[in-house]
Design an enzyme around this catalytic site. Structure first.
Site, short mmCIF file in Angstrom:
data_model
loop_
_atom_site.label_atom_id
_atom_site.label_comp_id
_atom_site.label_asym_id
_atom_site.label_seq_id
_atom_site.Cartn_x
_atom_site.Cartn_y
_atom_site.Cartn_z
N VAL A 91 -14.48 -12.63 -48.28
CA VAL A 91 -13.19 -13.22 -48.66
C VAL A 91 -12.76 -14.21 -47.57
CG1 VAL A 91 -12.56 -11.14 -49.97
CG2 VAL A 91 -11.71 -11.41 -47.64
N SER A 120 -17.11 -15.85 -40.28
CA SER A 120 -17.57 -16.90 -39.37
C SER A 120 -17.24 -16.55 -37.93
CB SER A 120 -16.92 -18.23 -39.72
OG SER A 120 -17.28 -18.64 -41.01
N HIS A 141 -23.72 -12.66 -40.67
CA HIS A 141 -23.30 -14.05 -40.78
C HIS A 141 -24.38 -14.80 -41.53
CE1 HIS A 141 -22.35 -18.10 -38.76
NE2 HIS A 141 -21.68 -17.94 -39.88
N1 LIG Z 1 -18.88 -21.27 -45.92
C1 LIG Z 1 -19.86 -20.84 -45.14
O1 LIG Z 1 -20.87 -21.54 -44.95
C2 LIG Z 1 -19.77 -19.48 -44.47
C3 LIG Z 1 -20.89 -19.01 -43.78
C4 LIG Z 1 -20.85 -17.73 -43.22
C5 LIG Z 1 -19.71 -16.95 -43.32
N2 LIG Z 1 -18.63 -17.46 -43.99
C6 LIG Z 1 -17.46 -16.58 -44.06
O2 LIG Z 1 -17.42 -16.05 -45.37
C7 LIG Z 1 -16.05 -15.88 -45.77
C8 LIG Z 1 -15.78 -16.71 -47.01
O3 LIG Z 1 -15.99 -18.08 -46.70
P1 LIG Z 1 -16.09 -19.19 -47.84
O4 LIG Z 1 -16.50 -20.44 -47.15
O5 LIG Z 1 -16.88 -18.70 -48.99
O6 LIG Z 1 -14.54 -19.31 -48.24
P2 LIG Z 1 -13.92 -19.76 -49.63
O7 LIG Z 1 -12.52 -20.10 -49.34
O8 LIG Z 1 -14.82 -20.80 -50.26
O9 LIG Z 1 -14.01 -18.43 -50.53
C9 LIG Z 1 -13.27 -17.27 -50.28
C10 LIG Z 1 -13.11 -16.53 -51.59
O10 LIG Z 1 -12.46 -15.28 -51.33
C11 LIG Z 1 -11.62 -15.04 -52.45
N3 LIG Z 1 -10.62 -14.03 -52.12
C12 LIG Z 1 -9.49 -14.16 -51.37
N4 LIG Z 1 -8.83 -13.00 -51.32
C13 LIG Z 1 -9.55 -12.11 -52.06
C14 LIG Z 1 -9.37 -10.75 -52.41
N5 LIG Z 1 -8.32 -10.05 -51.98
N6 LIG Z 1 -10.30 -10.16 -53.22
C15 LIG Z 1 -11.37 -10.86 -53.66
N7 LIG Z 1 -11.59 -12.16 -53.37
C16 LIG Z 1 -10.68 -12.77 -52.56
C17 LIG Z 1 -11.02 -16.42 -52.74
O11 LIG Z 1 -10.42 -16.48 -54.03
C18 LIG Z 1 -12.26 -17.29 -52.61
O12 LIG Z 1 -12.96 -17.43 -53.83
C19 LIG Z 1 -15.19 -16.31 -44.58
O13 LIG Z 1 -14.90 -15.20 -43.77
C20 LIG Z 1 -16.12 -17.27 -43.85
O14 LIG Z 1 -15.79 -17.38 -42.49
C21 LIG Z 1 -18.64 -18.68 -44.58
#
Ligand SMILES: NC(=O)c1ccc[n+]([C@@H]2O[C@H](COP(=O)([O-])OP(=O)(O)OC[C@H]3O[C@@H](n4cnc5c(N)ncnc54)[C@H](O)[C@@H]3O)[C@@H](O)[C@H]2O)c1
Length: 286
Positions: A91, A120, A141
């Site tokens: 999330v 992250s 990660h």
């Molecule tokens: N984007 C990347 O490349 C990447 C890489 C590694 C880790 N991350 C980590 O992964 C996590 C998500 O990142 P992202 O880039 O996909 O973000 P994003 O904003 O694209 O997606 C987050 C999702 O979580 C959902 N969400 C929010 N609250 C929620 C809840 N209570 N229940 C269910 N779903 C919920 C949102 O609706 C959204 O679809 C973050 O912690 C980020 O740091 C991201």
């Protein structure tokens, strides 16, 4: 233990990559997000990823749409995760949102189920403090495109048990992934370093030292990186990069992590990177 079903909480930029990888490796995914609209978009992106996967990697199978759909369930009800053998939480990178989700997971999941926090920068020990089962929480990660990345940074929180690490390594064996296990401090290894890179590249652009494509070209052509720092930030999502920098800044109280105003401005403008069709660069609709 062979894992047949994994809960994926959060179907945003990285969550869709996680589901793609599970489905391609024959693991069923129960996907939870906040609205049917988000889930419908996620479904389309996953199907698209699955379709192109064998063209991008010879080791990935060709699946029909029906086969792929048969391995996924989409829901807005977190209680549908209760039958899953492992949960990968993706999330939004925001402490309040993550904390609430882990409190809900504690009520939903049987006590022995391990929870993988895909974050992250937020420390795993902090995330684990939101449950009374901190031994079950491990950091992972994953990076995009998840199904094409063979290696994952895994983070051991203070209370993470050996059983939890072994369960995660078993899942990764099914996904043909190798883990590099590190200790827990905000940003871990990868993002504590890479976010300085991306942020400073944004400052260089803001200071008009070079264009975005010149900055990235120097990293690709001179250093041999596959992607430049600004392209990488666009791929991750600028909102996520800004949130991560804020976490690092708050955690270390160190000005080297202050977010570049230009990057924050792009986020306020809705230019979130690849997923929005525009960030540091513009992306034609696929
Ligand atoms: N984007 C990347 O490349 C990447 C890489 C590694 C880790 N991350 C980590 O992964 C996590 C998500 O990142 P992202 O880039 O996909 O973000 P994003 O904003 O694209 O997606 C987050 C999702 O979580 C959902 N969400 C929010 N609250 C929620 C809840 N209570 N229940 C269910 N779903 C919920 C949102 O609706 C959204 O679809 C973050 O912690 C980020 O740091 C991201």
């Amino acid at each position: 233990m062979h894992i047949n079903e994994v809960g994926v909480l959060g179907a945003g930029n990285i969550g869709v990559g996680v589901v793609t990888d599970l489905v391609l490796h024959g693991v069923r995914a129960v996907v939870v997000d906040v609205s049917d609209e988000v889930l419908a978009n996620a479904r389309e992106t996953i199907l698209n990823n699955v379709r192109f996967a064998p063209m991008l990697s010879k080791s990935l199978p060709r699946l029909s749409k029906q086969e792929a759909l048969g391995r996924m369930q989409f829901t807005t009800d977190i209680r549908d995760l209760s039958s899953c053998q492992f949960v990968i939480e993706n999330v939004t990178e925001n402490w309040q949102i993550k904390e609430a989700v882990y409190r809900q997971l504690e009520l939903t999941m049987p006590p022995d189920i391990c929870l993988g926090a895909n974050t992250s920068c937020i420390a795993i020990t902090r995330i684990a403090s939101a449950t009374r089962r901190p031994a079950n929480v491990v950091g992972l990660h994953l990076m995009n495109p998840v199904h094409l990345k063979p290696t994952v940074e895994v983070i051991r929180g203070v209370h993470t048990s050996d059983r939890t690490i072994e369960t995660l390594l078993g899942l990764f064996a099914q996904l043909d992934k190798e883990a590099i296990i590190v200790e827990d401090l905000p940003g871990f290894v990868s993002n504590r370093i890479s976010h300085l890179f991306m942020n400073e590249a944004a400052f260089v652009l803001q200071d008009r030292v070079a264009t975005a494509s010149q900055i990235d070209a120097i990293f690709k052509k001179c250093f041999g990186h596959t992607m430049g720092p600004l392209e990488t930030a666009d791929l991750i999502g600028l909102d996520t990069v800004v949130r991560s920098l804020d976490v690092l800044y708050e955690s270390y109280q160190d000005s080297k992590y202050r977010c570049c105003p230009l990057m924050r401005k792009l986020v306020h403008a809705g230019y979130l990177g690849r997923k929005a069709g525009r960030g540091f660069y513009e992306y034609p609709k696929e």
